[in-house]
Design an enzyme around this catalytic site. Structure first.
Site, PDB file in Angstrom:
ATOM      1  N   SER A   1      57.192  39.953 -49.127  1.00 44.80           N
ATOM      2  CA  SER A   1      58.035  38.920 -48.518  1.00 44.80           C
ATOM      3  C   SER A   1      57.240  38.127 -47.488  1.00 44.80           C
ATOM      4  CB  SER A   1      59.251  39.558 -47.841  1.00 44.80           C
ATOM      5  OG  SER A   1      59.831  38.613 -46.960  1.00 44.80           O
TER       6      SER A   1
ATOM      7  N   HIS B   1      58.034  37.083 -52.745  1.00 44.22           N
ATOM      8  CA  HIS B   1      59.445  37.137 -52.354  1.00 44.22           C
ATOM      9  C   HIS B   1      59.682  36.132 -51.223  1.00 44.22           C
ATOM     10  CE1 HIS B   1      63.400  39.105 -52.034  1.00 44.22           C
ATOM     11  NE2 HIS B   1      63.286  38.930 -50.731  1.00 44.22           N
TER      12      HIS B   1
ATOM     13  N   ASP C   1      62.442  34.338 -48.712  1.00 41.40           N
ATOM     14  CA  ASP C   1      63.756  34.553 -48.101  1.00 41.40           C
ATOM     15  C   ASP C   1      64.290  33.273 -47.480  1.00 41.40           C
ATOM     16  OD1 ASP C   1      64.232  37.486 -48.330  1.00 41.40           O
ATOM     17  OD2 ASP C   1      62.290  37.564 -47.326  1.00 41.40           O
TER      18      ASP C   1
ATOM     19  N   MET D   1      67.381  31.564 -45.501  1.00 44.44           N
ATOM     20  CA  MET D   1      68.543  31.926 -44.660  1.00 44.44           C
ATOM     21  C   MET D   1      69.136  30.677 -44.031  1.00 44.44           C
ATOM     22  SD  MET D   1      66.871  35.093 -42.612  1.00 44.44           S
ATOM     23  CE  MET D   1      65.860  36.324 -43.449  1.00 44.44           C
TER      24      MET D   1
ATOM     25  N   HIS E   1      65.146  34.637 -52.751  1.00 42.86           N
ATOM     26  CA  HIS E   1      66.339  35.377 -52.302  1.00 42.86           C
ATOM     27  C   HIS E   1      67.148  34.458 -51.389  1.00 42.86           C
ATOM     28  CE1 HIS E   1      67.758  39.030 -49.628  1.00 42.86           C
ATOM     29  NE2 HIS E   1      68.765  38.446 -50.263  1.00 42.86           N
TER      30      HIS E   1
ATOM     31  N   MET F   1      69.965  33.740 -48.998  1.00 47.04           N
ATOM     32  CA  MET F   1      70.967  34.305 -48.076  1.00 47.04           C
ATOM     33  C   MET F   1      71.720  33.129 -47.478  1.00 47.04           C
ATOM     34  SD  MET F   1      68.500  37.231 -46.531  1.00 47.04           S
ATOM     35  CE  MET F   1      67.056  36.425 -47.216  1.00 47.04           C
TER      36      MET F   1
ATOM     37  N   MET G   1      70.130  45.547 -51.153  1.00 43.10           N
ATOM     38  CA  MET G   1      69.669  45.398 -49.764  1.00 43.10           C
ATOM     39  C   MET G   1      69.734  46.753 -49.077  1.00 43.10           C
ATOM     40  SD  MET G   1      68.721  42.328 -49.497  1.00 43.10           S
ATOM     41  CE  MET G   1      68.203  42.552 -47.787  1.00 43.10           C
TER      42      MET G   1
ATOM     43  N   GLY H   1      68.787  39.365 -43.006  1.00 43.17           N
ATOM     44  CA  GLY H   1      68.663  38.424 -41.892  1.00 43.17           C
ATOM     45  C   GLY H   1      67.348  38.545 -41.142  1.00 43.17           C
ATOM     46  N   PHE H   2      66.757  39.728 -41.162  1.00 48.38           N
ATOM     47  CA  PHE H   2      65.548  39.939 -40.366  1.00 48.38           C
ATOM     48  C   PHE H   2      64.587  40.888 -41.066  1.00 48.38           C
ATOM     49  CE2 PHE H   2      69.190  39.122 -37.704  1.00 48.38           C
ATOM     50  CZ  PHE H   2      68.733  38.094 -36.891  1.00 48.38           C
ATOM     51  N   GLY H   3      63.294  40.664 -40.824  1.00 44.54           N
ATOM     52  CA  GLY H   3      62.290  41.613 -41.274  1.00 44.54           C
ATOM     53  C   GLY H   3      62.168  42.743 -40.264  1.00 44.54           C
ATOM     54  N   GLY H   4      61.488  43.799 -40.658  1.00 43.50           N
ATOM     55  CA  GLY H   4      61.141  44.867 -39.722  1.00 43.50           C
ATOM     56  C   GLY H   4      62.253  45.820 -39.343  1.00 43.50           C
TER      57      GLY H   4
ATOM     58  N   ASP I   1      65.160  45.795 -51.194  1.00 41.78           N
ATOM     59  CA  ASP I   1      64.656  44.906 -50.136  1.00 41.78           C
ATOM     60  C   ASP I   1      65.109  45.402 -48.767  1.00 41.78           C
ATOM     61  OD1 ASP I   1      63.832  42.726 -48.643  1.00 41.78           O
ATOM     62  OD2 ASP I   1      65.172  41.275 -49.611  1.00 41.78           O
ATOM     63  N   GLY I   2      64.131  45.734 -47.929  1.00 41.85           N
ATOM     64  CA  GLY I   2      64.419  46.086 -46.537  1.00 41.85           C
ATOM     65  C   GLY I   2      63.896  47.449 -46.155  1.00 41.85           C
ATOM     66  N   GLY I   3      62.975  47.472 -45.190  1.00 48.14           N
ATOM     67  CA  GLY I   3      62.470  48.754 -44.691  1.00 48.14           C
ATOM     68  C   GLY I   3      61.626  49.518 -45.697  1.00 48.14           C
TER      69      GLY I   3
ATOM     70  N   GLY J   1      57.881  43.287 -46.533  1.00 47.67           N
ATOM     71  CA  GLY J   1      57.470  42.202 -45.651  1.00 47.67           C
ATOM     72  C   GLY J   1      56.579  42.706 -44.535  1.00 47.67           C
ATOM     73  N   SER J   2      57.202  43.256 -43.484  1.00 46.82           N
ATOM     74  CA  SER J   2      56.432  43.675 -42.303  1.00 46.82           C
ATOM     75  C   SER J   2      55.425  44.773 -42.646  1.00 46.82           C
ATOM     76  CB  SER J   2      57.378  44.144 -41.192  1.00 46.82           C
ATOM     77  OG  SER J   2      58.246  45.133 -41.669  1.00 46.82           O
TER      78      SER J   2
HETATM   79  C1  DX5 Z   1      65.655  40.523 -44.945  1.00 46.29           C
HETATM   80  C2  DX5 Z   1      64.888  39.935 -46.085  1.00 46.29           C
HETATM   81  C3  DX5 Z   1      63.710  40.736 -46.468  1.00 46.29           C
HETATM   82  C4  DX5 Z   1      62.705  40.958 -45.378  1.00 46.29           C
HETATM   83  C5  DX5 Z   1      62.238  42.364 -45.551  1.00 46.29           C
HETATM   84  O1  DX5 Z   1      66.849  39.877 -44.826  1.00 46.29           O
HETATM   85  O2  DX5 Z   1      65.700  39.800 -47.235  1.00 46.29           O
HETATM   86  O3  DX5 Z   1      63.113  40.272 -47.656  1.00 46.29           O
HETATM   87  O4  DX5 Z   1      61.598  40.088 -45.400  1.00 46.29           O
HETATM   88  O5  DX5 Z   1      61.457  42.706 -44.468  1.00 46.29           O
HETATM   89  P1  DX5 Z   1      60.911  44.173 -44.249  1.00 46.29           P
HETATM   90  O6  DX5 Z   1      60.132  44.556 -45.466  1.00 46.29           O
HETATM   91  O7  DX5 Z   1      60.066  44.026 -43.025  1.00 46.29           O
HETATM   92  O8  DX5 Z   1      62.108  45.067 -44.027  1.00 46.29           O
HETATM   93 ZN    ZN Z   2      64.685  39.313 -49.156  1.00 54.68          ZN
END
Ligand code: DX5
Ligand code: ZN
Length: 217
Positions: free
Chosen positions: A8, A33, A35, A37, A66, A68, A137, A142-145, A175-177, A197-198
């Site tokens: 991402s 990927h 994102d 928003m 993706h 959102m 999800m 909404g947020f990475g990390g 997707d996520g964590g 992502g992160s």
């Molecule tokens: C969050 C996004 C993700 C995000 C994942 O809303 O949909 O794609 O970038 O970030 P990580 O991998 O850091 O959880």
């Molecule tokens: Zn995503």
């Protein structure tokens, strides 16, 4: 089939986006990927169509977009023109999900459906054979990390069962964590694709991190 890795770009260095795209191009990753928003469906605003059109010029792998956003049905043609190969909408954002998926497919894109952590798999029972990809999800979007929500593993198992029983060809993406630890549990549970992502872009060696994820399955 080995696990699909979709880094991402939300966690990439936007001042050096060209370099980050080259990194993903030469890595073992399979997709990009992206994102999007809108500040309404999720409490954050990221980037949109002009950035995706620019990414498309340099990316040598499919764009996994993706959305959102609320009312994604209004923007399908624009994301197609910007270069999306896979277009994923949230089930929670679609009143006429069936119609929206058919519209995405009419442009030749793969149609994805994303589920928020609170949305049960059984909502997909009557639509699963129309879906190319389900995005589970494993954090609130909404947020990475953010930290991986453990109950997502059971959702992936339930989804795998639904896909097998219905003879759907849908891929399961999560997707996520995602990191190597959660990624391993997810591939064992039945995930076909992992977004990270992160974990990728904040690591000292993103190429190696992508390769480590790719080796999970
Ligand atoms: C969050 C996004 C993700 C995000 C994942 O809303 O949909 O794609 O970038 O970030 P990580 O991998 O850091 O959880
Ligand atoms: Zn995503």
């Amino acid at each position: 089939m080995s696990v699909i890795i979709s880094p991402s770009l939300l966690s990439a260095d936007f001042l050096n986006l060209g370099k980050e795209i080259e990194l993903v191009n030469k890595s073992k990753a399979d997709w990009f990927h992206l994102d999007v928003m809108d500040g309404i469906f999720v409490p954050n605003i990221s980037y949109g169509l002009p950035i995706i059109s620019q990414i498309k010029k340099k990316a040598e792998k499919p764009l996994d977009v993706h959305l959102m956003i609320v009312q994604p049905e209004h923007y399908i043609e624009q994301f197609y023109k910007a270069g999306a190969d896979i277009l994923t909408v949230h089930l929670e954002a679609c009143i006429h999900l069936h119609r929206t998926l058919q519209c995405i497919k009419s442009f030749g894109m793969k149609a994805g459906v994303a589920l928020n952590p609170h949305t049960a798999i059984n909502n997909l029972e009557d639509i699963i054979t129309d879906i190319d990809l389900v995005l589970v999800m494993s954090v609130n979007p909404g947020f990475g990390g953010q930290t991986f929500i453990e109950t997502s593993l059971n959702k992936v198992r339930k989804l795998k069962k639904l896909i097998q029983e219905s003879e759907s060809k849908a891929l399961i993406e999560v997707d996520g964590g995602v990191n190597t630890e959660t990624g391993r549990s997810l591939t064992e549970a039945g995930a076909d694709a992992l977004v990270a992502g992160s974990f990728v872009f904040n690591s000292p060696d993103p190429l190696k991190t992508i390769s480590d994820l790719k080796e999970l399955k």
